[in-house]
Scaffold this motif. Structure first.
Motif, mmCIF file in Angstrom:
data_model
loop_
_atom_site.group_PDB
_atom_site.id
_atom_site.type_symbol
_atom_site.label_atom_id
_atom_site.label_comp_id
_atom_site.label_asym_id
_atom_site.label_seq_id
_atom_site.Cartn_x
_atom_site.Cartn_y
_atom_site.Cartn_z
ATOM 1 N N SER A 179 -49.461 102.463 -1.943
ATOM 2 C CA SER A 179 -49.387 103.807 -2.501
ATOM 3 C C SER A 179 -50.472 104.003 -3.546
ATOM 4 O O SER A 179 -50.406 103.438 -4.640
ATOM 5 C CB SER A 179 -48.005 104.032 -3.142
ATOM 6 N N SER A 180 -51.460 104.769 -3.180
ATOM 7 C CA SER A 180 -52.566 104.953 -4.118
ATOM 8 C C SER A 180 -52.113 105.729 -5.357
ATOM 9 O O SER A 180 -52.609 105.509 -6.458
ATOM 10 C CB SER A 180 -53.733 105.661 -3.428
ATOM 11 N N GLU A 181 -51.121 106.624 -5.172
ATOM 12 C CA GLU A 181 -50.627 107.376 -6.327
ATOM 13 C C GLU A 181 -50.013 106.436 -7.357
ATOM 14 O O GLU A 181 -50.272 106.526 -8.560
ATOM 15 C CB GLU A 181 -49.566 108.413 -5.906
ATOM 16 N N ARG A 184 -52.642 104.519 -9.115
ATOM 17 C CA ARG A 184 -53.347 105.349 -10.080
ATOM 18 C C ARG A 184 -52.486 105.566 -11.322
ATOM 19 O O ARG A 184 -52.966 105.508 -12.453
ATOM 20 C CB ARG A 184 -53.713 106.690 -9.432
ATOM 21 N N ALA A 185 -51.180 105.763 -11.076
ATOM 22 C CA ALA A 185 -50.256 105.968 -12.195
ATOM 23 C C ALA A 185 -50.218 104.732 -13.089
ATOM 24 O O ALA A 185 -50.027 104.823 -14.299
ATOM 25 C CB ALA A 185 -48.868 106.282 -11.671
ATOM 26 N N GLU A 303 -50.838 103.032 3.182
ATOM 27 C CA GLU A 303 -52.011 103.874 2.986
ATOM 28 C C GLU A 303 -52.912 103.912 4.212
ATOM 29 O O GLU A 303 -53.776 104.769 4.327
ATOM 30 C CB GLU A 303 -52.822 103.384 1.782
ATOM 31 N N ARG A 308 -55.940 111.512 4.196
ATOM 32 C CA ARG A 308 -56.652 111.651 2.925
ATOM 33 C C ARG A 308 -57.532 112.880 2.971
ATOM 34 O O ARG A 308 -58.120 113.166 3.990
ATOM 35 C CB ARG A 308 -57.517 110.420 2.655
#
Lengths: 308, 411
Positions: A179-181, A184-185, A303, A308
């Motif tokens: 999970s790229s989110e 990033r978080a 992912e 994207r």
């Protein structure tokens, strides 16, 4: 005279030898792609990286006189190609698959172009460790002549497995891949992680290529890879993104490839076209046997399929 | 017009995919979207990578146009190869012939390598004719002939097309086409004598691509030569399935050596890998197509080589004199179309003498390789006693058996 004959024992021996000799490029490319894909990106360009690694490994070995510098050079070139893929993919709305294809064509074309003067000269090759020293059988000794790169590859597989599961950077790579989110978080730079993962994958693929030209079959020519890089990328899916299973899959693929010639050498010649296709048939059979409607994609980094 | 139609299709597709898909089918659609370019790319990579190195050649060709057009006396000759011209094999043999041609006065050569046996070769031929002004073309690969050469030859009746392989048929094919081939199995026979006289295990290994008549004839002649000096010899054949499979060829060589084979040879596009593997494992080898002696200084015994220089220079003389060369040209030792690599250090003097004797007899035409009685490897009589098939016998060109002493089966 007759003590040198093996008869049917030649088949398992050839499979063993083939598994050791042929599997190494598959192993390195699939391990490399495994890292890349666990970070959530597909690098289809590894076929080009493999060919480029084979060419540059041979070239560096020829120019420097040291095959190990050749291996290193191939790895560096490979990681540069990987980094290029990672860098461009970091741009908005770049499709990694399409770019991978472009990188594949670039790598192959570049290798053929630059490798033209390397077809004729003979570069120093890598040696082998005689693990068969205990045996009096010349055949067994030859089958157990193991290249150091194979040993490194075999050691690397569980190491990577451990690294991905139990270390901090493994966790980061997996997080980015799942999970790229979330990554990033947590404050990680997703693109940088992926760039590094792709470069690392490229390094391994380049080293795998150098094995082709510097050990087995052990010379540079344009038909050298014939799609092995693409097959290795497919092996990652077959191995369900696990470095350990990548090792088994590569060994299986290498060993099965030796069945065709080995059967013919002992006089079993019926249907040799079929036996020559053994690696693919076997892969297909195992894929079907191990497939499941419910857990098929459970191992797949989330992912990878995400839009994207 | 076609561009318009394509564009129309494009926009149609875009419209079709425009409606937003539900989130479940999004993944499927992505998968499709990714799979299709994969396949396309794979197909493209097969043809693309062969084209890539050709680019400099064609740009050089474009520059040469003004020079080629007015020069009436210079004859431009085009050579087209299916693989790299320095492959230690089939293409290198032709390239060596082309180099000899380029040294003749009033001759300019154009070469293009790695041209697939597809429409690509037609494009290459046409650009050689139109841009370089080539009047004589040597498209060397077997698969170039039908339909590619035949098509282009009909379009350009003033250009001569000479093809390696012997496929020309009088009356059926255009008049400006010809075929040439060498009886290289004569050289294989002599190489077999050297192999049979040198082997210690009485086991020879032959790594071949496909069971086609030319390949079978080489395997058989090699075995017959070996058994003429050492009747205990057996040849084990491995078919790899295609002309250029380096890894499979190396595997085949290793497994043959494991079975006790101590002389290896090959009939593939480039025997490089086989010869190198043999040298690495410390067994003997005999070469094919071109000399591979430099790859195996210890184990290389001899090899069957083409001598296209001889064929090509003879052709050029005829074309320069304004004649159409013979449509079918074939020859062996006697016409100098083939040659042997110099004997390696491991060949004993007694074996050398035997080999030289056979070579002399073949050159004089007094030795017939396919003479009855002869049995195939299943024990069936294939040539009855008293029947001789000399080299020129056309029936040998449809060979479909393996002689006694060959381990292997055709299927």
């Amino acid at each position: 005279m007759s003590d040198t004959t093996l008869g049917l024992w030649g088949i398992p021996l050839a499979v063993l030898g083939g598994a050791i000799r042929v599997s190494t490029p598959f192993l390195f490319v699939s391990l490399g792609e495994c890292i890349t894909e666990r970070s959530g990106r597909v690098n289809l360009g590894l076929e080009g990286t493999l060919v480029m690694g084979a060419m540059s490994g041979y070239g560096f070995s020829y120019l420097t006189g040291s095959p190990w510098l050749g291996v290193l050079g191939a790895g560096v070139i490979g990681s540069l190609l990987g980094a290029l893929h990672g860098f461009i993919c970091g741009k908005p709305r770049v499709n990694d698959i399409a770019l991978g294809i472009a990188m594949m064509l670039l790598g192959v074309g570049l290798a053929f172009f630059l490798g033209k003067p390397l077809i004729q000269p003979t570069a120093p090759r890598l040696g082998a460790i005689p693990f068969g020293f205990f045996s009096s059988s010349a055949q067994l000794r030859s089958a157990l002549n193991v290249n150091v790169l194979f040993v490194i590859g075999v050691a690397l597989a569980p190491l990577l497995h451990f690294g991905l599961q139990n270390t901090r950077w493994g966790l980061v790579v997996r997080t980015v891949g799942e999970s790229s989110e979330a990554a990033r978080a947590l404050g990680y730079n997703v693109n940088r992680v992926r760039l590094l993962a792709t470069a690392a994958g490229g390094f391994l693929a380049g080293v795998g290529g150098s094995f082709l030209s510097l050990y087995y079959p052990g010379s540079w020519n344009e038909g050298l890879s014939s799609g092995q890089g693409l097959m290795a990328v497919a092996l990652v899916i077959f191995a369900r993104w696990s470095p350990k299973r990548c090792l088994y899959a590569s060994l299986l693929f290498g060993g099965a490839g030796a069945i065709g010639p080995a059967l013919q050498s002992v006089g079993i010649t019926t249907g040799y076209y079929l036996w020559n296709a053994a690696p693919y048939a076997l892969t297909l059979a195992i894929l079907i046997a191990s497939s499941s409607a419910t857990r098929a994609s459970a191992d797949m980094p989330a992912e990878l399929g995400a839009a994207r | 017009m076609s561009a318009k139609r394509e564009h129309g299709d494009d926009s149609l597709m875009m419209r079709r995919s425009a409606p937003p898909a539900s989130s479940t089918s999004l993944f499927q659609r992505r998968l499709l979207l990714t799979l299709v370019p994969c396949l396309v790319a794979f197909a493209a990579s097969c043809s693309k990578k062969e084209e890539a190195p050709a680019a400099p050649a064609s740009s050089a060709a474009a520059e040469a146009t003004p020079a080629a057009a007015p020069a009436d006396k210079t004859l431009t000759v085009g050579f087209i190869y299916v693989g790299p011209k320095d492959d230690f094999g089939y293409n290198q043999a032709h390239h060596e012939g082309a180099l000899a041609v380029s040294k003749l006065p009033g001759i300019k050569i154009r070469e293009e390598e790695k041209v697939p046996e597809t429409l690509d070769v037609q494009k290459t031929m046409e650009s050689m004719i139109n841009l370089d002004g080539a009047k004589l073309l040597f498209p060397t690969s077997f698969g170039y002939f039908d339909p590619h050469i035949l098509k282009v030859a009909e379009k350009y009746p003033n250009v001569t097309f000479l093809h390696c392989g012997g496929l020309y048929q009088e009356g059926k094919h255009p008049k400006n086409v010809g075929s040439y081939f060498g009886y290289i199995d004569e050289a294989e026979y002599v190489a077999g004598i050297v192999a049979g006289g040198t082997t210690k295990t009485n086991k020879l290994g032959f790594i071949a691509a496909k069971p086609i008549p030319q390949v079978l004839r080489n395997i058989n002649s090699y075995t017959l030569g070996a058994r003429s000096i050492n009747p205990k010899v057996e040849t084990t054949v491995i078919f790899t399935g295609d002309w250029s499979m380096p890894v499979k060829e190396a595997e085949a060589a290793n497994t043959l050596i494991d079975q006790g084979v101590d002389v290896l040879t090959a009939h593939v596009d480039s025997p490089k890998v086989v010869i190198e593997t043999a040298e690495k494992r410390g067994v003997f080898s005999t070469g094919y197509h071109a000399s591979q002696a430099s790859l195996a200084p210890k184990g290389y015994l001899t090899g069957a080589e083409w001598n296209w220089e001889k064929v090509y220079t003879a052709y050029i003389e005829k074309v320069k004199a304004g004649q159409m060369p013979d449509h079918l040209v074939r020859g062996g030792f006697s016409s100098g179309y083939i040659k042997l690599s110099p004997y390696g250090a491991a060949v004993s003097d007694a074996v050398k003498a035997k080999a030289d004797e056979a070579k002399a007899k073949l050159t004089a035409g007094t030795l017939v390789i396919y003479a009855g009685p002869m049995k195939d490897n299943a024990g069936k009589e294939i040539i009855p006693a008293g029947t001789d098939h000399p080299q020129t016998d056309i029936s040998l060109e449809s060979m479909n058996y393996l002689v006694q002493g060959v381990k292997g089966k055709l299927n």
